[in-house]
Each structure stands twice: as C-alpha cells, then as structure tokens.
Write a protein that holds these residues in place. Structure first.
Motif: not given
Length: 407
Positions: A175-181, A223-232, A142-147, A214-215
């Motif tokens: 959500i971006t490629e850098s923080n989706a995990h 789609r994986h993120a949506m699968d997780l949100l729907i499951d939760r 978070n701190d990296w994204f928020r500077g 690009g991120e």
C-alpha cells in the motif's frame, strides 16, 4: 507478519497461548531470494531486480548445498522468492529437491506472470503449500506499479491457474498513497476469485522502495486501511468464511487491533488476546525470520540488504545464524534498546519495536523510533515521557560485508 484473522479468532474461539521460545533456540522462516532476474520493473522492489542476468549468483551445486543445510537445520518454512524465482535457470530442479527434503512448509513468492496452463501442474505436483502472488492494484494501476503493460491480466491468470489445480494462493498488496484507493477492490477480488489469503504489506524503505519512500501512506490513510481490513476480517470470522487477512512490515498493526478489541470485548478476553500477542512478540527480524540473497549473503530479513551476517558460499546458513554477530544478538534482545517514542511505548512486548530497517535508513540508527508508527503518544502510553534522554545516536556496529555502510 501479523496474522490478523488468526488473532481475531482468539476473541471468539480461545486457544492456549504458545510459549515464547528462547531466542537462541528459534529456527527462522527463511526467505531465499533465488535470483535478482525479473520480467517486471516494480517501483517498490526491495531487490532492485531487472530483466537480465546478474553475476555472482549461487551456482546450482551451491544452491543444492544450501537446501540440504536448511533441511538439516530444521527451519519451519522455506519461501522461494526473487526477483522472480521462476526466472532462475534451475528453479524446477531446486523446487524438486526442496520437496524431496520435505520441508515442513514450502512456499513460492512470485509475481504470477510466469504461471500458466503449461506449468501450473508442475507446481501442483511439487505440492507447494502456498503460492503468494503480488498485485498492487486493479488493471492499469497494477501495471503502472509493476512497470509492464498487461502484468495484471497475466498475474490474475496465474491466480486462476493455481486455484484450478487446488493450490492455496494468496494476493500480496503493497500500500502506498498512489494505490490505497484500490484496497477495497483488492479485497473484493479475493472474494470473487476464491483467494485463500490477502497480505497487505506496508512500504519498507529498501531498494527502489527507499527511493519511493515519499509514496508511503500518511498515518491517517494507514489507519483507514486497517479499519477496512479489521472490518472485512471480522465479517469473515463471523460468517465462517475462509479468507485469511495478514499484514506485514508494520507491527503497529497488532497494537491497533488490540486497541480495537479493547472497546468491544470484556477484560478477560482482552487479557487472553494480549497473552497471544505478547507470545508472538512482533517484529522478528534476525529471530523468527532470516534471508539469503541471490549471491548467498545472509541478512536479518529481506530488507536488511546492507547488513550482511555472512555468506553461504563460505559457511553454512546454520552456522551463520547461530554465530555471534552483534546486530543479530541485539535484534534478538527483548526488550530491544529502543529510543524515542518506541523506547517509551507501553506495547513493546506486542510490536517488538516495529521495523528497524526504516529507522536505519532515515537516521543511521536502527534503534530510533519507527516513523511508520501511526499511533499517537497517548495511544501508546508515551504521552509526557522524557524523550530527550532517548535521543538518537548513530549505530556503528560491524558487518561482515566489506562494502557495508550505514550512511
């Protein structure tokens, strides 16, 4: 905004679908960016804010007039945003006036770092209906994204201070490629801290978000993120847990959810859900949502900063919103004049053509297909469609902002 949990509940506890309101009569949710000043330096900031004063922002008297006009116009909700809204010199006075005017729903959109034990009681006294706090991962991510180092700990302290005062609080995660995990951990954080709402925002190509397109997450990752949100969300509904899950800036999410439901529920239930989603209508830029920027310029939503409908320094918001701007009129058209895959999509009534500003940023045409749609042509019923006749043509409308350009 797609209210995933709300529509998921319709699968188990049906309620009558609301009637779709005629576009000319809709009062918008107004997101008001009070200032560009902000103590953080977020990589995806759509207002390109910084920790300094900016010239030309509304004076106190001008801002008070805006509040009174919005109240008289009977907007259903007012969201005070920024930059960091609490950094504005007269934030508390404006918030107090907004509460006096008794807006039906008054919310605060903040980075949370300025909320502490010394001022959270004032927020509670003002009876904010909702405080949304942005976090883009856990700890140093978070701190990296928020500077700013320590931003995560400060924002989390703001969350806890709000919860201690009984203020409804939500976490927003872009959500971006850098923080989706970090998405699973963000949902766990909501559970552990008793957060009321989780809002996943898809990246929009505006401000610094445009520079960092690009991120944007790949379609498979989305789609994986949506699968997780729907499951939760489904587990929370089954257990009667209060956490609300919503998404924003990619109305494909509603179609993805509808297709998920189609594999699990009978046709009668799906028909009921489809009525609700059709009544919602997807993307609401220029219709159910509008924006006032720090200088008083009015836009179809917060990401359309290059297209100005007018200025509240010259005319009241209510007059601007009910005026005859051509872009506003077309955004309110159903169906919209969409092209490419969006023009051939069988779910236009559900998603409304998705987020038009992305196509404008990439092609110069706000009606081209949205590149962030993560469904295949077969999934949206566009397989085999003659897309050549739906080719992209640059839009050359007008703007009341002389500095406006599309390219």
């Amino acid at each position: 905004m797609f209210r995933l949990t709300e529509y998921m509940r319709e699968l188990v506890s049906p309620s009558p679908p609301r009637r779709r309101t005629r576009p000319g009569t809709v009062r918008p949710v107004v997101i008001w960016n009070l200032t560009r000043s902000c103590n953080l330096k977020c990589r995806h900031c759509y207002t390109v804010s910084a920790d300094r004063p900016f010239p030309g922002e509304l004076t106190h008297d001008e801002a008070i007039l805006v509040l009174r006009d919005l109240s008289d116009f009977r907007v259903p909700a007012l969201i005070l945003s920024g930059g960091e809204p609490m950094a504005r010199f007269d934030f508390w006075e404006l918030a107090k006036e907004a509460r006096r005017l008794d807006f039906r729903h008054l919310a605060l959109s903040t980075n949370g770092t300025r909320i502490d034990a010394g001022n959270v009681a004032r927020l509670a006294d003002l009876r904010f209906d909702y405080v949304g706090i942005s976090l883009d991962g856990i700890g140093t991510v978070n701190d990296w994204f928020r500077g700013v180092e320590g931003a995560f700990d400060q924002a989390l302290a703001g969350v806890r201070a709000c919860k201690a005062q009984g203020i409804k609080v939500g976490l927003r995660f872009t959500i971006t490629e850098s923080n989706a995990h970090h998405l699973p951990a963000m949902l766990d954080l909501c559970r552990d801290e008793g957060v009321d709402k989780f809002y996943l925002s898809h990246l929009v190509y505006a401000g610094r978000g445009d520079k960092h397109r690009g991120e944007d997450t790949a379609h498979t990752r989305t789609r994986h993120a949506m699968d997780l949100l729907i499951d939760r969300a489904w587990k929370a509904v089954e257990k009667g847990e209060p956490l609300e899950i919503v998404t924003g800036n990619n109305d494909t999410d509603a179609v993805y959810f509808l297709r998920w439901a189609e594999t699990r529920f009978p046709a009668q239930t799906i028909a009921h859900l489809r009525k609700h989603l059709d009544a919602w209508g997807g993307n609401s830029s220029g219709l159910g949502v509008g924006n006032i920027d720090p200088q008083g310029k009015v836009h179809p939503d917060t990401y359309w900063s290059d297209y100005t409908l007018g200025s509240v320094k010259e005319r009241p918001f209510s007059e601007i919103w009910t005026g005859d701007d051509p872009m506003l009129a077309t955004l309110r058209t159903r169906p919209r004049p969409l092209k490419g895959r969006c023009g051939a999509c069988a779910y236009q009534a559900v998603c409304g053509g998705n987020t038009r500003i992305r196509t404008l940023q990439l092609t110069g045409d706000p009606w081209a297909e949205d590149p962030a749609c993560y469904l295949s042509a077969a999934e949206i019923g566009a397989e085999g469609a003659d897309l050549d006749r739906l080719a992209v043509t640059p839009f050359r409308g007008k703007s009341h902002d002389p500095a406006h350009r599309f390219f």
